[in-house]
Design a protein around this motif. Sequence first.
Motif, PDB file in Angstrom:
ATOM      1  N   TYR A  51       7.415 -16.289 -10.213  1.00 56.47           N
ATOM      2  CA  TYR A  51       7.203 -17.732 -10.351  1.00 56.47           C
ATOM      3  C   TYR A  51       8.547 -18.469 -10.408  1.00 56.47           C
ATOM      4  O   TYR A  51       8.727 -19.504  -9.772  1.00 56.47           O
ATOM      5  CB  TYR A  51       6.375 -18.024 -11.609  1.00 56.47           C
ATOM      6  N   THR A 110       0.295 -18.531  -4.497  1.00 56.40           N
ATOM      7  CA  THR A 110      -1.052 -18.336  -5.025  1.00 56.40           C
ATOM      8  C   THR A 110      -1.060 -17.049  -5.838  1.00 56.40           C
ATOM      9  O   THR A 110      -0.089 -16.286  -5.832  1.00 56.40           O
ATOM     10  CB  THR A 110      -2.070 -18.189  -3.881  1.00 56.40           C
ATOM     11  N   PHE A 111      -2.175 -16.830  -6.531  1.00 61.09           N
ATOM     12  CA  PHE A 111      -2.261 -15.658  -7.404  1.00 61.09           C
ATOM     13  C   PHE A 111      -2.105 -14.370  -6.611  1.00 61.09           C
ATOM     14  O   PHE A 111      -1.345 -13.476  -6.989  1.00 61.09           O
ATOM     15  CB  PHE A 111      -3.605 -15.678  -8.140  1.00 61.09           C
ATOM     16  N   SER A 112      -2.793 -14.290  -5.449  1.00 61.80           N
ATOM     17  CA  SER A 112      -2.757 -13.033  -4.696  1.00 61.80           C
ATOM     18  C   SER A 112      -1.354 -12.790  -4.125  1.00 61.80           C
ATOM     19  O   SER A 112      -0.874 -11.661  -4.082  1.00 61.80           O
ATOM     20  CB  SER A 112      -3.794 -13.056  -3.566  1.00 61.80           C
TER      21      SER A 112
END
Lengths: 288, 281
Positions: A31, A42-44
């Motif tokens: 991040y 994105t999370f993935s």
Amino acid sequence: MKRVLPVLTVLCGIVALWYLASVWLNATWVYDQAARDGRSVTFSQMVVETQSQERPLLPPPHQVGAELWKGLTAQAVTSKRSLVWHGYKTFEATMAGFALGIALGVGLAVAIVYSRTVDRSVMPWAIISQTVPIVALAPMIIVLSSKMGIDSKLVPKAIIAAYLSFFPVLVGMIKGLRSPDAMQLDLMRTWNASGLQNFLVLRLPSSMPYFFASLKVAIAAALVGAIVGELPSGATVGLGARMLQGSQYGRPLDMWAALFAAALLAGVLILIVGQLERLARKRMGAAG
Amino acid sequence: MILVFAALAIWLAGWALNMALARSWFGESRAGRISIALIFGGTVLLVWELLVRGLEVSPVILPPPSVIGGKIAESLPVLWADFVQTVLKGALSGFVMGCGAGVLAAILIDRSPFLQKGLLPIGNFVAALPIVGVAPILVMWFGFDWQSKAAVVVIMVFFPMLVNTVAGLQASERMQRDLMATWGAGYWQSLWKLRLPAAMPFIFNGLKISSTLALIGAIVAEFFGSPIVGMGFRISTEVGRLGLDMVWAEIAVAALAGSALYGLIALIERGVTFWHPSQRH
């Protein structure tokens, strides 16, 4: 199968937890990096990126495995970058210390069993010697041996390994040498056995099960000693030195690979001692 | 040269005294055993002192005990600060957390034979691994202060504690457990009243092993980075400056701390497991 299944399940559980932890621990860095580049992840995407960092906080299992494999096979085993070479150096020191520890432990055990004075004077100090954290002595043993003109890096490591491994042998051998009961000792006397015969024919053989049980503890302790001996010396060879370098130069993958190489070495050593024990038991006529 | 002969004479005299003591009735008593051990220790110290002075060994190689004693006396504040940092903050807090976690984990997996079968071989194997190797990794995670040392100690003592407690929880006999069942005791009652007390000798065995491991872990972790206080830090810097008397002073403190911790555990053990055959002389 009944015994393997639970172990495998627990192992799978550990690996799964490890992956989860690696995502969780490495996420911050991803991040931060994304924020610096002004892009959003994105999370993935984040999950994918945590699995292949160069300096991860917690490298996922496959990265450690790959690094370990690379260290073991990617270069000739004589190369200084090969973990096999470093492992061999540690193994050498472990074995030297192990042999020294066995000699010291068995010798002292014989003296203690045969002389009350030695028993009463030395035994309490042998116990206290194990409550002294040996690592406190380690840097000094290394400096001393270089001052006394011993250039070999092997000697101080072996001394530390011996210090850690002699105690289990000592305790096991005292128990073993004292294990023949009065009946057996009486029988030896009936046969008019001399003191030496008594020792060779009765006491020594009956101490063997205790001896091998303590060897398993001693070999693990010797390996710990050898690795600890490599830490404070600024040593450049051995698995402990690899960990130290990995820590100093900020290469976590090196650290993890060396750690697992050490675990591998420990496993192999314990297996070998276990096999030796089996062999000896068979020769002495034990069933199975 | 005279000092060397004096050392030899003292060694022989001390040994002869011990031989006489060990053979006499006094050597059987508790006080006798202690005094024999003390005489041996004192003889070694005297011989060390005389040999170092007699052979004129450089203090950089081996300082005599009197110099080390003087060093301890003059640097008490430093030694105390190191002791607090390494033993009280690093080793003890990690010891309490790690042993607590080990016992709790053992009680948790005690309900599932499947987990036991799976975890025990792994726990036994991990207990034999050179776990000190995780020290650099944990120092990287938790920083240089005592938290990282405590973390190393937690990991080092967890598995010996787990393995010992699981073995201890199986130590109560079938007959005793049947008796608890006859009285209608539930799982927790039988755990609290029967199985935990029965496990105590094993738990204390684990605690004793862990007490030495805790000090080793805390000191090793300091080799990988520490604030400018702590026993491992002091030892590695003083070795670099060839201040061997200070190193020996730290070793003496470490030995005292290790023996005191071990002795304390043995004392508590005697109170808790007074019923066990090994405690009834």
